[in-house]
Design an enzyme around this catalytic site. Structure first.
Site, PDB file in Angstrom:
ATOM      1  N   GLY A  81     -43.888   1.082 -53.098  1.00 17.51           N
ATOM      2  CA  GLY A  81     -42.850   0.552 -53.982  1.00 17.51           C
ATOM      3  C   GLY A  81     -41.603   0.153 -53.223  1.00 17.51           C
ATOM      4  O   GLY A  81     -41.346   0.637 -52.115  1.00 17.51           O
ATOM      5  N   ASP A  82     -40.845  -0.732 -53.815  1.00 17.86           N
ATOM      6  CA  ASP A  82     -39.575  -1.133 -53.226  1.00 17.86           C
ATOM      7  C   ASP A  82     -38.646  -1.597 -54.337  1.00 17.86           C
ATOM      8  O   ASP A  82     -39.104  -2.028 -55.405  1.00 17.86           O
ATOM      9  CB  ASP A  82     -39.759  -2.263 -52.213  1.00 17.86           C
ATOM     10  CG  ASP A  82     -38.501  -2.484 -51.379  1.00 17.86           C
ATOM     11  OD1 ASP A  82     -38.222  -1.629 -50.511  1.00 17.86           O
ATOM     12  OD2 ASP A  82     -37.793  -3.477 -51.618  1.00 17.86           O
ATOM     13  N   SER A  83     -37.335  -1.499 -54.072  1.00 15.70           N
ATOM     14  CA  SER A  83     -36.337  -1.876 -55.072  1.00 15.70           C
ATOM     15  C   SER A  83     -35.235  -2.705 -54.438  1.00 15.70           C
ATOM     16  O   SER A  83     -34.910  -2.550 -53.256  1.00 15.70           O
ATOM     17  CB  SER A  83     -35.708  -0.628 -55.712  1.00 15.70           C
ATOM     18  OG  SER A  83     -36.675   0.171 -56.344  1.00 15.70           O
ATOM     19  N   GLY A 119     -40.558  -3.330 -57.214  1.00 12.42           N
ATOM     20  CA  GLY A 119     -41.870  -3.824 -56.815  1.00 12.42           C
ATOM     21  C   GLY A 119     -42.884  -2.707 -56.698  1.00 12.42           C
ATOM     22  O   GLY A 119     -42.554  -1.599 -56.264  1.00 12.42           O
TER      23      GLY A 119
END
Length: 263
Positions: A81-83, A119
């Site tokens: 995940g990513d932000s 994401g």
């Protein structure tokens, strides 16, 4: 059934633990700046918010999926995940530096809010996984909120043909499934209090909390008092949209949420 979390984020681990899932944490070791720079060079333009977070989510999950963990291969689902936080067309990641965090807060408060892009990538690395299907399946929506992506419309993907999600309506979500990989982006629109003072900004920055988080704030910490409204899944703002992850597993692989509960 195991879930490998391609992250060492305490916030993401805590979110999963609260729902009964104890993930296996693995540091992905991805050079995020280099990955973004290389992809932007390929495209010849800056990445959109959904493209950026889906790119890094895929990179993190991929780095862990075929690695050895505790001396053995991965057997289960791998989540990356990513932000990133977008304010008035500018994407913000982790500020790292106190002065950068302070200036970002001034900019965010001047605009009044922004969009948090989250994401997600899930890779199926179950030892007994079934055979994959023929080609990609574009699946609009994701967490099921009305109006996110109209039924029957293909999810806009990156012009590089990499399967990244290029466009999502702020506050909405989108998903793309392809064989043993599902990529999704969720988003939430945040509104900040209109009376936050410079003294409050200085005190928050001095706490150290905003330095290593996307957008320079967290809703599960000291900054919660400065956020007056969230349109979207609160868990997406923390770093992992639980409704979207559940949908990815179910719609992409037929796995139910309770299959991952730690009994």
């Amino acid at each position: 059934m195991r879930l490998y979390l391609a992250s060492t984020s305490p916030a993401r681990r805590a979110l999963l633990a609260q729902t009964g899932i104890e993930p296996v944490l693995v540091a992905p070791g991805v050079d995020e700046d280099a990955a973004v720079a290389a992809h932007e060079a390929t495209l010849g333009r800056r990445l959109t918010g959904p493209e950026l977070v889906s790119l890094l989510a895929v990179a993190k999950a991929s780095a862990v999926a075929d690695a050895e963990v505790a001396g053995r291969g991965v057997d289960g689902f791998v989540f990356g995940g990513d932000s990133a936080f977008e304010v008035d067309g500018t994407l913000y990641g982790k500020p790292h530096d106190p002065e950068v965090a302070r200036e970002r807060w001034r900019q965010m408060l001047a605009v009044g809010g922004g969009t948090l892009w989250s994401g997600h990538c899930v890779l199926d690395r179950r030892a007994d996984r079934p055979g994959t299907g023929d080609g990609a399946t574009h699946r609009p929506g994701g967490a099921g909120r009305a109006g996110t992506v109209p039924p029957g419309r293909q999810v806009p993907t990156s012009t590089a043909g990499d399967g990244l999600i290029a466009e999502v309506t702020p506050g909405g979500s989108a998903m793309v499934a392809d064989g043993d990989r599902v990529v999704a982006v969720d988003s939430a629109v945040l509104t900040f209090a209109d009376d936050v003072s410079d003294d409050e900004i200085d005190a928050y920055v001095a706490s150290g909390e905003p330095l290593e988080v996307a957008g320079a704030f967290t809703i599960d910490g000291r900054a919660a008092a400065y956020i007056t409204r969230i349109d979207g899944a609160p868990s997406a703002v923390v770093g992992l949209s639980l409704p979207v992850l559940r949908s990815m597993l179910l719609r992409g692989f037929g796995a139910t949420w309770h299959d991952l509960w730690s009994m």
